[in-house]
Design an enzyme around this catalytic site. Structure first.
Site, PDB file in Angstrom:
ATOM      1  N   HIS A 212       0.831  -1.208   0.000  1.00  0.00           N
ATOM      2  CA  HIS A 212       0.000   0.000   0.000  1.00  0.00           C
ATOM      3  C   HIS A 212       0.868   1.261   0.000  1.00  0.00           C
ATOM      4  O   HIS A 212       0.585   2.243  -0.691  1.00  0.00           O
ATOM      5  CB  HIS A 212      -0.940  -0.027   1.210  1.00  0.00           C
ATOM      6  N   GLU A 358     -10.584  10.494  -5.427  1.00  0.00           N
ATOM      7  CA  GLU A 358      -9.438  10.249  -4.525  1.00  0.00           C
ATOM      8  C   GLU A 358      -9.126  11.399  -3.594  1.00  0.00           C
ATOM      9  O   GLU A 358      -8.966  11.130  -2.377  1.00  0.00           O
ATOM     10  CB  GLU A 358      -8.193   9.871  -5.346  1.00  0.00           C
ATOM     11  N   HIS A 377      -9.681  10.124   5.170  1.00  0.00           N
ATOM     12  CA  HIS A 377      -8.548   9.596   5.949  1.00  0.00           C
ATOM     13  C   HIS A 377      -8.164  10.571   7.058  1.00  0.00           C
ATOM     14  O   HIS A 377      -7.892  10.172   8.200  1.00  0.00           O
ATOM     15  CB  HIS A 377      -7.332   9.394   5.038  1.00  0.00           C
TER      16      HIS A 377
END
Ligand code: CUO
Length: 716
Positions: A212, A358, A377
């Site tokens: 990742h 995104e 996030h």
């Protein structure tokens, strides 16, 4: 020592103990680079004469350097945790990437990176990010390898107490031969009373988290240096790579009796899955925050983070951006800031949406459609202290190296994926014609385990894959904050599977040899309660295992393919010590085309790829967990994207999730084809989906988990 050997050793040296002032190793000399005097202002003297291994050429200034842009880099102080989802952090990091990439030569870049006014002055996480990105992006650095991120920052992977055990190990001055590796408890973050802990072996796997990190490193959110255009189908890769993570995670959950992940989209509701990471930086002084159960997202206002205004947004903003994105999906188009309309068609729509959601620099209109995924996030990683009035650090969701440890990562990405799925539902289902290939019949497919020393049976049962645990050694001494002349090793336990091969019987009833793409997928058959999945559900659980091209001659053919040749995976990364022992002697040709390099010498881009040890899900104890294995043949003539000499391109061994360095994505079909969009309403079963397609074959296999150590590779 050749220049290349020196540079590889310099790279490794630069990534050692990055939280400490830089210290060149014996026999490795860094020279203050001449070139900087052309474009820097000299101020703030740093006396290099007291720094062994840092030499100053006669013509170079001796009184330190001050690159004006470094002020921007230093807006994130040393010691602060770094988030590539945070716009201010990205400005700081990308500024340093550009400084490194602007160095005239690789030697200049490495010398600059070693200068105390750079190495010792900028945030250590940003330093590693920027030097890694520059090494990947510079074509003249393609022969150099990065060490694994878990050895650079063991604090992002292993619990805090490992550091003190390592220190005791060193203080006791045991000889390497008698020194036992530190055992990493694979359940260190929680006990089994926490239901979610059943799948911590997936969430906290060092290979998965490294993948990742690499993925986000090679597909940055914004342009760095001279990159102006995004890598080919970057937005679609964002969708597909994360969708595949979800499919794989759900397979692990089902195997452990857990329900599939639910989308996190009701942001007024408390998050009930807690996560206590127990991670700290190298000297144990800075920890990643914990997230107890029951916290609710709050507006974020952190003025002291990043460039100028820090970061400030409201949860309302996320809701507004979601509404606008859904509006675009259901209208079938997005509007750019200048009014231009981009239609969300079946060829480029997913990519357009990926950049938008995104959200990257290549979003059609970042002001209007916002920064939905990245700010999600951020909102989660500061949920415990949304204005940092308690001076708390962020949680693991803020860093691409650590985000996948937290159960909420999967719920957040399930929500993100649901946006893509809503778009996919607007596309026409694949027709029978799109799913067939004239003249090619796949008659049979099966998997066979390869014989191992543990399992010397010459004729293992077919369609059974065995999984278990493997212990691997990781070196900690380069990433801790104290120096050790002897190795400090840790033993980590991770999932592993026995090697296996696919055997595909295929008949070519045309008169000529055909180049055929084989697409192999795997999906669970039933949910955690044993209820068989409908095709609509199972489609979303399809895991890509491999995609490869084979020439099929007229008549009957047997195609064999080994599991470790997968287009999805990469092997276990090499340690610092391996890389030191195997420094490349000769550079690659310009442009990086390898000639005879073995896999483990290939470039840094190879660090992106799903870990080979997690190619297949864990499965269940005897008699195993049933899965559908799916094989489809399509025409390479139709699917091929002209890429020059395909076979010679760098690091194509994990192209499915990572693309190919500097090249177009090597498959014209939508990523995830043929499962990337819902079928016609009349099709309710997989059998119905493939009934008119002799070029597709499915078979049922079992994956059986044995709760013991299996030795797929020799112990290191
Ligand atoms: Cu990879 Cu959200 O994009 O973590």
């Amino acid at each position: 020592m050749s220049d290349l050997e020196l540079q590889q050793r310099q790279v490794l040296n630069l990534f050692e103990r990055v939280s400490q002032p830089f210290s060149p190793k014996p026999n490795i000399t860094f020279e203050f680079p001449n070139f900087v005097s052309d474009w820097i202002f000299l101020q703030s003297p740093t006396d290099l004469s007291s720094k062994p291994g840092l030499a100053t050429p006669a013509s170079a200034p001796t009184d330190g350097l001050n690159i004006p842009e470094l002020d921007l880099v230093k807006t994130i102080p040393r010691g602060r945790l770094f988030s590539n989802f945070h716009p201010g952090h990205r400005v700081a990091a990308y500024t340093l990437v550009k400084i490194f990439k602007d160095a005239p030569t690789v030697a200049d870049m490495l010398n600059l990176a070693a200068h105390p006014d750079v190495h010792d002055a900028v945030n250590e996480h940003i330093f590693v990010y920027a030097l890694s990105a520059a090494l990947i992006q510079r074509k003249d650095a393609r022969s150099l390898r990065l060490p694994p991120i878990y050895e650079i920052f063991p604090g992002k992977f292993f619990e805090t107490k490992v550091r003190s055990e390592a220190q005791i190990n060193v203080q006791q001055k045991k000889e390497p031969a008698t020194q036992e590796p530190i055992i990493i408890d694979k359940n260190f973050a929680a006990t089994n009373r926490v239901v979610e802990n059943k799948v911590s072996y997936f969430r906290e796997d060092l290979g998965i988290n490294s993948h990742h990190w690499h993925w986000h490193l090679i597909f940055p959110v914004e342009a760095t240096g001279e990159i102006i255009n995004p890598p080919d189908r970057r937005g679609e890769l964002f969708y597909y790579m994360h969708q595949q993570i979800l499919a794989r995670y759900d397979a692990e959950r089902i195997a452990n009796g857990l329900a599939r992940v639910t989308s996190y989209h009701d942001w007024d509701e408390p998050i009930m899955e807690a996560y206590f990471p127990k991670l700290t930086n190298a000297n144990g002084a800075i920890h990643w925050a914990s997230r107890p159960a029951g916290l609710v997202l709050k507006d974020i206002n952190i003025p002291d983070e990043g460039v100028e205004l820090g970061i400030e947004f409201q949860i309302n903003n996320l809701e507004l951006w979601r509404t606008r994105i859904l509006h675009a999906i259901h209208k079938g188009s997005v509007a750019k800031a200048n009014g231009e309309i981009i239609y969300l068609d079946e060829t480029t729509g997913t990519n357009t949406l990926g950049e938008l959601i995104e959200a990257s620099q290549w979003s059609a209109d970042k002001l209007f459609y916002g920064d939905l995924h990245n700010f999600g996030h951020i909102a989660v990683c500061y949920i415990h202290d949304p204005d940092r009035s308690h001076s708390e650090n962020m949680g693991v969701m803020g860093d691409s190296v650590t985000a996948m440890r937290d159960p909420i990562f999967y719920r957040w990405h399930k929500f993100i994926d649901s946006l893509f799925q809503q778009f996919k539902a607007t596309l026409n289902p694949y027709t029978a014609q799109q799913l067939t290939l004239e003249g090619i019949t796949v008659n049979n497919v099966e998997v066979r385990r390869n014989a191992t020393s543990d399992n010397p049976r010459s004729n293992p049962p077919k369609n059974l894959i065995i999984t278990g645990w493997q212990e691997s050694i990781v070196e900690l001494d380069r990433g801790l904050d104290f120096s050790s002349l002897r190795p400090v090793q840790a033993r980590v336990t991770h999932l592993q599977h026995e090697d296996f091969s696919y055997r595909i019987q295929v008949t070519n009833s045309t008169k000529t040899t055909q180049e055929i793409v084989f697409r192999i997928f795997l999906a669970p058959i039933a949910d955690e309660a044993g209820r068989p999945f409908s095709f609509r559900e199972q489609r979303l659980l399809m895991i890509e295992l491999d995609k490869f091209v084979v020439r099929v001659t007229p008549g009957a053919n047997m195609v064999k393919r080994k599991s470790d040749d997968s287009s999805v995976t990469i092997p276990f990364e090499r340690t610092f010590r391996d890389l030191e022992a195997a420094v490349p002697a000769t550079p690659l040709a310009p442009g990086g085309v390898p000639t005879d390099l073995p896999t483990d010498r290939m470039t840094n881009f190879c660090g992106c790829g799903w870990p080979d040890h997690f190619l297949v899900p864990r499965g269940a104890p005897n008699p195993g967990m049933p899965f559908t294995l799916f094989v489809m043949a399509t025409s390479w003539k139709e699917d091929r994207v002209v890429n020059g000499e395909d076979s010679k391109k760098l690091c194509r061994n994990a192209a499915s999730y990572c693309g190919i360095l500097d090249e177009k994505y090597p498959d014209k079909r939508p990523m995830g084809f043929p499962f990337d969009r819902p079928p016609d309403k009349m099709i309710t079963t997989l059998a119905k989906f493939i009934e008119k397609s002799p070029n597709i074959k499915t078979t049922e296999i079992r994956i059986q988990f044995e709760d013991r150590i299996i030795r797929r590779f020799p112990q290191q």
